[in-house]
Design a protein around this motif. Sequence first.
Motif, PDB file in Angstrom:
ATOM      1  N   ARG A 132      66.493   3.867  63.531  1.00  0.00           N
ATOM      2  CA  ARG A 132      68.696   4.547  63.494  1.00  0.00           C
ATOM      3  C   ARG A 132      68.497   5.343  63.572  1.00  0.00           C
ATOM      4  NH1 ARG A 132      70.377  -0.920  60.056  1.00  0.00           N
ATOM      5  NH2 ARG A 132      69.871  -2.566  62.042  1.00  0.00           N
ATOM      6  N   ALA A 133      67.566   5.947  61.950  1.00  0.00           N
ATOM      7  CA  ALA A 133      67.512   7.193  62.002  1.00  0.00           C
ATOM      8  C   ALA A 133      66.791   8.277  63.371  1.00  0.00           C
ATOM      9  CB  ALA A 133      67.138   7.662  60.530  1.00  0.00           C
ATOM     10  N   THR A 134      65.544   7.770  63.093  1.00  0.00           N
ATOM     11  CA  THR A 134      65.268   8.603  65.242  1.00  0.00           C
ATOM     12  C   THR A 134      65.844   8.500  66.118  1.00  0.00           C
ATOM     13  OG1 THR A 134      63.317   7.444  64.088  1.00  0.00           O
ATOM     14  CG2 THR A 134      63.039   8.464  65.949  1.00  0.00           C
ATOM     15  N   ALA A 135      66.477   7.189  66.080  1.00  0.00           N
ATOM     16  CA  ALA A 135      67.553   7.167  67.657  1.00  0.00           C
ATOM     17  C   ALA A 135      68.709   8.510  67.640  1.00  0.00           C
ATOM     18  CB  ALA A 135      67.964   5.718  67.521  1.00  0.00           C
ATOM     19  N   ALA A 136      69.162   8.586  65.927  1.00  0.00           N
ATOM     20  CA  ALA A 136      70.189   9.577  66.602  1.00  0.00           C
ATOM     21  C   ALA A 136      69.871  10.602  66.164  1.00  0.00           C
ATOM     22  CB  ALA A 136      70.632   9.399  64.785  1.00  0.00           C
ATOM     23  N   ILE A 137      68.914  11.012  65.881  1.00  0.00           N
ATOM     24  CA  ILE A 137      68.005  12.512  65.073  1.00  0.00           C
ATOM     25  C   ILE A 137      67.766  12.491  66.978  1.00  0.00           C
ATOM     26  CG2 ILE A 137      66.224  13.722  64.699  1.00  0.00           C
ATOM     27  CD1 ILE A 137      66.799  13.509  62.358  1.00  0.00           C
ATOM     28  N   ALA A 138      67.453  12.093  67.695  1.00  0.00           N
ATOM     29  CA  ALA A 138      66.664  12.013  69.186  1.00  0.00           C
ATOM     30  C   ALA A 138      67.473  12.571  69.843  1.00  0.00           C
ATOM     31  CB  ALA A 138      66.202  11.394  69.955  1.00  0.00           C
ATOM     32  N   GLU A 139      68.612  11.517  69.809  1.00  0.00           N
ATOM     33  CA  GLU A 139      69.998  11.311  70.631  1.00  0.00           C
ATOM     34  C   GLU A 139      70.456  12.856  70.547  1.00  0.00           C
ATOM     35  OE1 GLU A 139      73.825   9.763  71.855  1.00  0.00           O
ATOM     36  OE2 GLU A 139      73.351   9.255  69.466  1.00  0.00           O
ATOM     37  N   HIS A 140      71.225  13.267  69.658  1.00  0.00           N
ATOM     38  CA  HIS A 140      71.615  14.472  69.086  1.00  0.00           C
ATOM     39  C   HIS A 140      70.889  16.232  69.619  1.00  0.00           C
ATOM     40  CE1 HIS A 140      73.812  17.847  66.632  1.00  0.00           C
ATOM     41  NE2 HIS A 140      72.547  18.744  66.502  1.00  0.00           N
ATOM     42  N   TYR A 141      69.423  15.768  69.277  1.00  0.00           N
ATOM     43  CA  TYR A 141      68.909  17.475  70.195  1.00  0.00           C
ATOM     44  C   TYR A 141      68.503  16.868  70.998  1.00  0.00           C
ATOM     45  CZ  TYR A 141      68.235  18.089  65.212  1.00  0.00           C
ATOM     46  OH  TYR A 141      68.023  19.478  64.288  1.00  0.00           O
ATOM     47  N   LEU A 142      68.635  15.692  72.035  1.00  0.00           N
ATOM     48  CA  LEU A 142      68.380  15.834  73.551  1.00  0.00           C
ATOM     49  C   LEU A 142      69.590  16.390  74.790  1.00  0.00           C
ATOM     50  CD1 LEU A 142      65.991  12.183  73.916  1.00  0.00           C
ATOM     51  CD2 LEU A 142      65.164  15.295  74.100  1.00  0.00           C
ATOM     52  N   HIS A 143      71.104  15.730  73.334  1.00  0.00           N
ATOM     53  CA  HIS A 143      71.769  16.324  73.957  1.00  0.00           C
ATOM     54  C   HIS A 143      72.622  17.809  74.036  1.00  0.00           C
ATOM     55  CE1 HIS A 143      76.486  15.545  75.528  1.00  0.00           C
ATOM     56  NE2 HIS A 143      76.276  16.641  73.960  1.00  0.00           N
ATOM     57  N   ARG A 144      71.188  18.368  73.089  1.00  0.00           N
ATOM     58  CA  ARG A 144      71.837  20.078  73.278  1.00  0.00           C
ATOM     59  C   ARG A 144      70.254  20.491  74.085  1.00  0.00           C
ATOM     60  NH1 ARG A 144      74.742  21.569  69.307  1.00  0.00           N
ATOM     61  NH2 ARG A 144      73.832  23.845  69.497  1.00  0.00           N
ATOM     62  N   GLY A 145      69.887  19.784  74.777  1.00  0.00           N
ATOM     63  CA  GLY A 145      69.329  20.423  75.566  1.00  0.00           C
ATOM     64  C   GLY A 145      67.619  20.693  74.999  1.00  0.00           C
ATOM     65  N   ASP A 146      66.968  20.845  73.957  1.00  0.00           N
ATOM     66  CA  ASP A 146      66.182  20.682  72.894  1.00  0.00           C
ATOM     67  C   ASP A 146      64.917  19.729  73.657  1.00  0.00           C
ATOM     68  OD1 ASP A 146      66.946  23.197  71.487  1.00  0.00           O
ATOM     69  OD2 ASP A 146      68.050  21.318  69.659  1.00  0.00           O
ATOM     70  N   ARG A 147      63.879  20.356  73.691  1.00  0.00           N
ATOM     71  CA  ARG A 147      63.292  18.939  74.058  1.00  0.00           C
ATOM     72  C   ARG A 147      62.139  17.938  72.509  1.00  0.00           C
ATOM     73  NH1 ARG A 147      58.527  22.219  74.074  1.00  0.00           N
ATOM     74  NH2 ARG A 147      60.112  23.771  73.228  1.00  0.00           N
ATOM     75  N   VAL A 148      61.535  16.892  72.538  1.00  0.00           N
ATOM     76  CA  VAL A 148      62.035  15.773  71.060  1.00  0.00           C
ATOM     77  C   VAL A 148      60.492  14.888  71.488  1.00  0.00           C
ATOM     78  CG1 VAL A 148      62.874  14.344  70.169  1.00  0.00           C
ATOM     79  CG2 VAL A 148      64.338  15.593  70.618  1.00  0.00           C
ATOM     80  N   SER A 149      59.503  15.152  70.805  1.00  0.00           N
ATOM     81  CA  SER A 149      58.387  14.398  70.534  1.00  0.00           C
ATOM     82  C   SER A 149      58.676  13.373  69.450  1.00  0.00           C
ATOM     83  CB  SER A 149      57.522  15.068  70.423  1.00  0.00           C
ATOM     84  OG  SER A 149      56.764  16.017  69.714  1.00  0.00           O
ATOM     85  N   LEU A 150      57.657  11.883  69.349  1.00  0.00           N
ATOM     86  CA  LEU A 150      57.966  10.921  68.282  1.00  0.00           C
ATOM     87  C   LEU A 150      56.274  10.654  67.962  1.00  0.00           C
ATOM     88  CD1 LEU A 150      60.468   8.910  69.366  1.00  0.00           C
ATOM     89  CD2 LEU A 150      60.753  10.318  68.011  1.00  0.00           C
ATOM     90  N   LEU A 151      55.436  10.932  66.497  1.00  0.00           N
ATOM     91  CA  LEU A 151      54.326  10.569  66.154  1.00  0.00           C
ATOM     92  C   LEU A 151      55.190   9.415  65.413  1.00  0.00           C
ATOM     93  CD1 LEU A 151      53.154  13.778  65.672  1.00  0.00           C
ATOM     94  CD2 LEU A 151      52.130  12.200  67.271  1.00  0.00           C
ATOM     95  N   GLU A 152      53.770   8.999  65.255  1.00  0.00           N
ATOM     96  CA  GLU A 152      53.592   7.736  64.349  1.00  0.00           C
ATOM     97  C   GLU A 152      52.769   8.059  63.127  1.00  0.00           C
ATOM     98  OE1 GLU A 152      52.588   3.575  65.638  1.00  0.00           O
ATOM     99  OE2 GLU A 152      55.240   3.046  65.959  1.00  0.00           O
TER     100      GLU A 152
END
Length: 479
Positions: free
Chosen positions: A310-330
């Motif tokens: 849930r935190a990953t989804a919230a962080i990604a939504e915030h920064y993607l909404h601002r126009g930033d690039r987001v990547s995920l790693l496990e």
Amino acid sequence: MTGPSLPEPRSTEPESTAGWAPTPALGRAVLLAGLLLVTGVLLGRVDLVVLAAPFALGTAYALRRRPTTLPQVWITAGDDAPLVEGGDVSAAVSVGNPDTVDYDLVVVRSRVSPWLRISRAGFAGAAAPDAPTADASPAAGTPAGTGRSVADRPFVTSVPAAAAVDLELAGRALRWGRHPVGPAGARVAAAGGLLVSRAVLTDAVGVRVYPRTEPFEAVEAMPRAAGLVGAHHSRRPGEGGELAGVRIFAPGDRLRRVDWRVSLRARQLHVAATLSDRDAEVVVLLDVLAEAGRSGGVDGSASVLDTTVRATAAIAEHYLHRGDRVSLLEYGPGARRLRAAAGRRQYLTVLEWLLDVRADASQHEPYDQVFGPQQLSSDALVVVLTPLLDERSAQMLARLARGGRFVVAVDTLPANLTPPKDRGWAEVAYRLWRLDRETMIGQLREHGVPVVRWAGAGSLDQVLRDVARLATAPRVGSR
């Protein structure tokens, strides 16, 4: 639902009587009629022959039209609208009758994931006038997702020839993930209950439940902005919206930048200097080496994976909404990764990627597998979501910090984690483990890795300000 059009049957049985068997009722009818006839003939009693006639005629009349094909069963999982935790879920188990005779009795049963709380179930359509419905309200004190669903029982109806009926299931999605509806099966009785089909099964259908995005906001501070466009103000001059000062006009400056007040006062042309707006890359690293806590669904307690996803989804939504690039790693044996991108399409891809997050313990060190050559930009902000339950996680954070990365560690361990109830030294060992963990967090902070507990909006504000401020200072690091 009723209709003449049915999908192709999944069964490989040929269109014959294969798959149908006589019921005990047929055996009793034949036995009784035969005994009465034989006894009547041997004893010369006409009354016994007359008494056997209804049984013989009734059995022959019921078997005059026997079914030749097996029923069809398929599952339809709701509509195509995205389903989020806490949202309403719907599905249907359909039973079709491709035969030319009616099915007198159909028994349908389906398995449903415990994270799909089915509260209403029943048949719809003209073929099921007595369709049962039920309400499943969990008893007081029953944890979410563990109670018995109304779908955990058989449902009975009838299906006319060349038609189908739907067992409609409706309820609420309690937790993110891919949850199965099914497998489902049906058995049919026909010819007045004298013949019964074998069980016809169908495969499960997956229902995708996306994590609920918690409200999250963060300051605009970024350690470095490497892109050419975006919402963050860089330290470089350029065409942006942030005022950097006023300077003397130089060849190439645009006339719309001329500051006439200062120019008239200084009797020389001056222009307003601005800072360029640039986007940033945010890497969200998910520590999946361990799981702790008990998941209670959207309305209950959150486990480590629940908080992480849930935190990953919230962080990604915030920064993607601002126009930033987001990547995920496990950070785990699988070492799954999602390339950096921006936009709404990337956000939908992030949600789909998060559905497959699983805790996977491993004995080997996954650092080199996760952070291969040129896998992590030196300008990226790395947000690590970790419960800090494994010493390798702390070592990974320290190595990233020593490598000159901008790292923020988010503690995802549940605050209400209770000690074990066993007798003996279990509670003492738990306290010692807590002290050892606090010591490890203190050592990480001494290495320059800020550790903050996830608390939704504002969780990272102060940390991001500190990281952005430290980014402007000279740094010495080994790569």
